[in-house]
Design a protein around this motif. Structure first.
Motif: not given
Length: 282
Positions: A24-40
């Motif tokens: 997963h992309a990290l969530r930090t003060a300078t990195q915002t996850v705008l949208e994400e999905s995970l499928m198995v």
């Protein structure tokens, strides 16, 4: 800068096994996850958790019978990087002035035996006064003296091994950079990422050094622009930030990783030894 990152992993499970994945992309003060999905596929129940030591985002899943499954992660991420002038930065911050959470990044670790590389570090880089220039010299030396060779190392290879064998992949380049920094009393930590324009496409490893109160990014492979990274995890070394930790009898069938920039004004940034400007993802 907005990026779209995507990873597809496929595994053949030969006996009941447990996976801990860090994709997963990290969530930090300078990195915002705008949208994400995970499928198995096929469906397997999973659990997401973070380490008490950092904000790394792990997922854990248990496979109870032999099968082939695929896990797919996709995200749109907005990153902010800062260019910081380093010309006035002289010696490393004295250890007595470092915050407690920085101190562990000075110690030798499983893959970064800085205590075994102190003589090499001091002989090669100890006389350079500017700390940023020291770390640039370290990355240049690794780039010039260690061959990037896929398949030349394994999960047991350490920084000390890389100095001896003079070959490795991004993981090994990062471990050696970290170990040489720590040998000079410069805090350094491992950094995994999705990397734009990386060829061949894969998960990427580099490192950060703590200079002048900032964590600055360094990449001894020079395979991707420094401002084209989407952070996945930090750690003392790959033991803390491995993409996949697998407990059981498993074969990785395939791994596909991509990162695309979504804006037209992207200008690749690399270090210039004369300008001495560092890049931070804090």
């Amino acid at each position: 800068m907005k990026f779209q990152v995507h990873s597809d992993l496929e595994y053949q499970v030969l006996q009941p096994s447990t996976f801990i994945l860090n994709i997963h992309a990290l969530r930090t003060a300078t990195q915002t996850v705008l949208e994400e999905s995970l499928m198995v596929e096929p469906y397997i129940r999973l659990e997401e958790f973070s380490s008490a030591l950092n904000a790394n985002r792990f997922i854990r899943l248990e496979v109870t019978e032999p099968l082939i499954f695929k896990i797919s992660y996709k995200a749109t991420v907005d990153t902010i990087s800062q260019i910081i002038d380093q010309k006035q930065e002289k010696g490393a911050t004295p250890v007595v002035q470092l915050d407690g959470d920085i101190i562990p990044n000075l110690f030798p670790s499983r893959y970064c035996q800085s205590d075994k590389l102190q003589r090499l570090a001091n002989n090669k880089f100890g006389k350079i006064e500017n700390t940023f220039a020291q770390v640039i010299a370290i990355t240049d030396w690794i780039y010039e003296n260690v061959e990037y060779l896929s398949g030349s190392t394994n999960s047991q290879t350490s920084a000390y091994d890389t100095v001896s064998e003079r070959a490795g992949v991004c993981r090994d380049f990062a471990h050696l950079g970290i170990a040489l920094c720590r040998a000079l009393s410069i805090p350094a930590r491992y950094f995994t990422a999705y990397a734009y324009n990386l060829n061949p496409p894969d998960f990427h490893a580099c490192f950060e050094a703590y200079i002048g109160g900032h964590w600055l990014i360094f990449d001894a492979t020079k395979l991707a622009p420094l401002n084209g990274l989407v952070k996945i995890a930090n750690g003392r070394d790959a033991a803390d930030a491995a993409v996949a930790s697998i407990f059981g009898n498993v074969v990785c069938q395939s791994m596909q990783v991509t990162s695309e920039v979504l804006e037209n004004n992207f200008e690749p940034f690399y270090y210039d030894n004369k300008q001495l400007k560092g890049l931070s993802y804090e």
